[in-house]
Motif scaffolding. Structure first.
Motif, PDB file in Angstrom:
ATOM      1  N   LEU A 105       4.722  -6.251  -7.420  1.00 60.02           N
ATOM      2  CA  LEU A 105       4.917  -4.822  -7.654  1.00 60.02           C
ATOM      3  C   LEU A 105       5.142  -4.069  -6.354  1.00 60.02           C
ATOM      4  N   THR A 106       4.389  -4.412  -5.339  1.00 60.67           N
ATOM      5  CA  THR A 106       4.559  -3.755  -4.030  1.00 60.67           C
ATOM      6  C   THR A 106       5.952  -4.016  -3.484  1.00 60.67           C
ATOM      7  N   ARG A 107       6.371  -5.254  -3.539  1.00 55.05           N
ATOM      8  CA  ARG A 107       7.699  -5.614  -3.034  1.00 55.05           C
ATOM      9  C   ARG A 107       8.792  -4.892  -3.818  1.00 55.05           C
ATOM     10  N   GLN A 108       8.674  -4.850  -5.144  1.00 61.27           N
ATOM     11  CA  GLN A 108       9.713  -4.209  -5.956  1.00 61.27           C
ATOM     12  C   GLN A 108       9.720  -2.696  -5.776  1.00 61.27           C
ATOM     13  N   ALA A 109       8.549  -2.084  -5.613  1.00 64.27           N
ATOM     14  CA  ALA A 109       8.505  -0.639  -5.379  1.00 64.27           C
ATOM     15  C   ALA A 109       9.198  -0.276  -4.070  1.00 64.27           C
ATOM     16  N   LEU A 110       8.975  -1.062  -3.050  1.00 67.33           N
ATOM     17  CA  LEU A 110       9.609  -0.777  -1.758  1.00 67.33           C
ATOM     18  C   LEU A 110      11.103  -1.074  -1.802  1.00 67.33           C
ATOM     19  N   GLU A 111      11.487  -2.136  -2.494  1.00 69.18           N
ATOM     20  CA  GLU A 111      12.914  -2.438  -2.649  1.00 69.18           C
ATOM     21  C   GLU A 111      13.622  -1.285  -3.349  1.00 69.18           C
ATOM     22  N   ALA A 112      13.015  -0.777  -4.399  1.00 68.94           N
ATOM     23  CA  ALA A 112      13.654   0.286  -5.173  1.00 68.94           C
ATOM     24  C   ALA A 112      13.761   1.586  -4.376  1.00 68.94           C
ATOM     25  N   THR A 113      12.685   1.990  -3.718  1.00 68.92           N
ATOM     26  CA  THR A 113      12.713   3.263  -2.996  1.00 68.92           C
ATOM     27  C   THR A 113      13.598   3.180  -1.762  1.00 68.92           C
ATOM     28  N   ARG A 114      13.684   2.034  -1.160  1.00 66.51           N
ATOM     29  CA  ARG A 114      14.588   1.887  -0.012  1.00 66.51           C
ATOM     30  C   ARG A 114      16.050   1.880  -0.439  1.00 66.51           C
ATOM     31  N   ALA A 115      16.295   1.568  -1.719  1.00 64.50           N
ATOM     32  CA  ALA A 115      17.669   1.561  -2.237  1.00 64.50           C
ATOM     33  C   ALA A 115      18.099   2.924  -2.772  1.00 64.50           C
ATOM     34  N   GLY A 116      17.175   3.874  -2.836  1.00 64.94           N
ATOM     35  CA  GLY A 116      17.546   5.214  -3.287  1.00 64.94           C
ATOM     36  C   GLY A 116      16.805   5.730  -4.489  1.00 64.94           C
ATOM     37  N   VAL A 117      15.924   4.923  -5.101  1.00 62.91           N
ATOM     38  CA  VAL A 117      15.053   5.428  -6.156  1.00 62.91           C
ATOM     39  C   VAL A 117      14.094   6.430  -5.518  1.00 62.91           C
ATOM     40  N   ARG A 118      13.925   7.592  -6.151  1.00 62.14           N
ATOM     41  CA  ARG A 118      13.272   8.711  -5.486  1.00 62.14           C
ATOM     42  C   ARG A 118      11.748   8.689  -5.543  1.00 62.14           C
ATOM     43  N   GLY A 119      11.184   7.985  -6.518  1.00 59.53           N
ATOM     44  CA  GLY A 119       9.739   8.082  -6.683  1.00 59.53           C
ATOM     45  C   GLY A 119       9.099   6.804  -7.182  1.00 59.53           C
ATOM     46  N   ILE A 120       7.762   6.806  -7.166  1.00 64.59           N
ATOM     47  CA  ILE A 120       6.936   5.709  -7.672  1.00 64.59           C
ATOM     48  C   ILE A 120       5.936   6.319  -8.646  1.00 64.59           C
ATOM     49  N   VAL A 121       5.832   5.716  -9.825  1.00 69.82           N
ATOM     50  CA  VAL A 121       4.922   6.194 -10.859  1.00 69.82           C
ATOM     51  C   VAL A 121       3.865   5.126 -11.116  1.00 69.82           C
ATOM     52  N   LEU A 122       2.601   5.554 -11.129  1.00 75.21           N
ATOM     53  CA  LEU A 122       1.478   4.644 -11.320  1.00 75.21           C
ATOM     54  C   LEU A 122       0.607   5.149 -12.464  1.00 75.21           C
ATOM     55  N   THR A 123       0.114   4.223 -13.269  1.00 76.60           N
ATOM     56  CA  THR A 123      -0.675   4.594 -14.434  1.00 76.60           C
ATOM     57  C   THR A 123      -2.124   4.150 -14.265  1.00 76.60           C
ATOM     58  N   GLU A 124      -2.995   4.621 -15.151  1.00 77.25           N
ATOM     59  CA  GLU A 124      -4.415   4.263 -15.094  1.00 77.25           C
ATOM     60  C   GLU A 124      -4.784   3.381 -16.275  1.00 77.25           C
ATOM     61  N   HIS A 125      -5.222   2.158 -15.974  1.00 70.70           N
ATOM     62  CA  HIS A 125      -5.733   1.251 -17.004  1.00 70.70           C
ATOM     63  C   HIS A 125      -6.877   0.437 -16.417  1.00 70.70           C
ATOM     64  N   HIS A 126      -7.811   0.080 -17.276  1.00 68.73           N
ATOM     65  CA  HIS A 126      -8.968  -0.712 -16.872  1.00 68.73           C
ATOM     66  C   HIS A 126      -9.275  -1.737 -17.955  1.00 68.73           C
ATOM     67  N   PHE A 127      -9.585  -2.955 -17.537  1.00 67.36           N
ATOM     68  CA  PHE A 127     -10.150  -3.991 -18.426  1.00 67.36           C
ATOM     69  C   PHE A 127      -9.176  -4.540 -19.469  1.00 67.36           C
ATOM     70  N   SER A 128      -8.055  -3.896 -19.700  1.00 70.61           N
ATOM     71  CA  SER A 128      -7.215  -4.216 -20.863  1.00 70.61           C
ATOM     72  C   SER A 128      -6.031  -5.117 -20.530  1.00 70.61           C
ATOM     73  N   GLY A 129      -5.856  -5.470 -19.268  1.00 69.42           N
ATOM     74  CA  GLY A 129      -4.730  -6.310 -18.877  1.00 69.42           C
ATOM     75  C   GLY A 129      -3.484  -5.537 -18.508  1.00 69.42           C
TER      76      GLY A 129
END
Length: 352
Positions: free
Chosen positions: A24-48
């Motif tokens: 995920l880290t690698r893909q987020a950086l690949e995308a933003t370096r290619a021109g994707v403007r943002g990163i979205v992160l969600t909140e989950h616990h225990f559920s996979g």
């Protein structure tokens, strides 16, 4: 149209966690370096779901690595699962660490597995969310010389004598959003002057919802520049799969939907005794347990030209920002990475 990469990969067990987070880290950086403007992160616990668990901490890590100016959106933080004082503090600190490029979205969540693990009652989630948001806003607005702020939730109580520390980057608090699937929720959000997050919806109903939201923004007294900013960064979330042909994309995604449905059934089956669990099984609308409906409403799939055409339909509905999920359904790094690369190389350039 602007895009963010949405990080919500599922894990099947501890043997996968480290590799997924590294991917995920690698893909987020690949995308933003290619021109994707943002990163979205969600909140989950225990559920996979999401694998990383703590979206505040992970956003802080990514903010130090991503290109300057990357916009971070939390979609979402779940107020009933947090101490409101600590949540206020984390919002402000993350706003500083992202250089003010932060929108914190809020929603009541929905997984009974997560509510059970946190010792919360899901049947009261909406009322608790609104109550906790009132406390959060009061705490963020409090100055050191104001009278003490007495607060109480269903689980805790306390007194804020001074202020929330630290302050946000360049304002009293970071930008906020509400995630909602309803027109009434969109109207409430607009009157607050917040950003609007929604998901798993077709363009036609979104056209009407965006009009409700824009009208509420203006009725709430926002100036034109602020209205346009809210419209620029309010978002619709979609799961995406790009392949060489439409037929290949659908065939391979249907295999993923079977895995996602099985995972969902296992997660919810663990908490049959939790009150209100039946009402929480599909908190964001359609479920992969109905694959045809899920494909129609939650996904953008096909060859690059087909995906571009589908995005144009949302653009025509008034949507200016889409959060796109590429890694899900237990995809290998190679599978999710190929889809992401096709998007970056052949879809993203069509939108400037």
């Amino acid at each position: 149209m602007r895009f963010s990469i949405y990080l919500n990969a599922q894990t099947r067990g501890p043997h996968e966690d480290v590799g997924i987070i590294e991917t995920l880290t690698r893909q987020a950086l690949e995308a933003t370096r290619a021109g994707v403007r943002g990163i979205v992160l969600t909140e989950h616990h225990f559920s996979g779901y999401n694998t990383y668990g703590d979206n505040f901490m992970y956003a802080a890590h990514l903010a130090a690595l991503a290109p300057r100016g990357t916009r971070f959106s939390l979609a979402v933080a779940v107020p009933p699962l947090h101490n409101p004082m600590r949540l206020a503090q984390r919002c402000n600190l993350l706003d500083i660490l992202t250089g003010g490029e932060l929108i914190v979205g809020f929603a009541a969540g929905g997984s009974p597995l997560e509510y059970a693990g946190m010792g919360r009652d899901p049947s009261q989630r909406h009322a608790q969310m609104m109550h906790n948001l009132d406390i959060l806003e009061a705490a963020l607005a409090k100055r050191p010389d104001d009278p003490p702020l007495e607060w109480e939730t269903a689980f805790e109580r306390g007194t804020l004598h001074t202020r929330i520390m630290p302050a946000a980057h360049h304002r009293a608090a970071p930008a906020f959003a509400r995630a909602t699937q309803s027109d009434s929720g969109a109207e409430w959000t607009g009157r607050k002057g917040w950003y609007l997050f929604t998901a798993r919806e077709k363009p036609q109903p979104l056209t009407a919802r965006w009009r409700v939201y824009e009208r509420a923004l203006r009725d709430g007294g926002l100036g034109e520049e602020a209205v346009q900013d809210r419209l620029d960064w309010s978002m619709v979330q979609k799961q995406v799969y790009v392949a060489d042909t439409d037929e290949q994309a659908e065939r391979e995604i249907r295999e993923r939907l079977v895995l996602m449905a099985e995972h969902q059934r296992r997660s919810f089956g663990m908490v049959k005794d939790v009150r209100d669990a039946a009402h929480l099984k599909s908190v964001v609308g359609v479920s992969p347990q109905n694959p045809d409906e899920f494909l129609d409403q939650a996904m953008l799939i096909g060859h690059p030209g087909s995906v571009s055409e589908q995005i144009r339909e949302y653009e025509a509905a008034g949507v200016r920002h889409m959060a796109l999920l590429f890694n899900y359904g237990f995809m290998s790094p190679e599978v999710s990475g190929r889809s992401l690369r096709l998007f970056l190389d052949q879809v993203l350039p069509a939108f400037g």
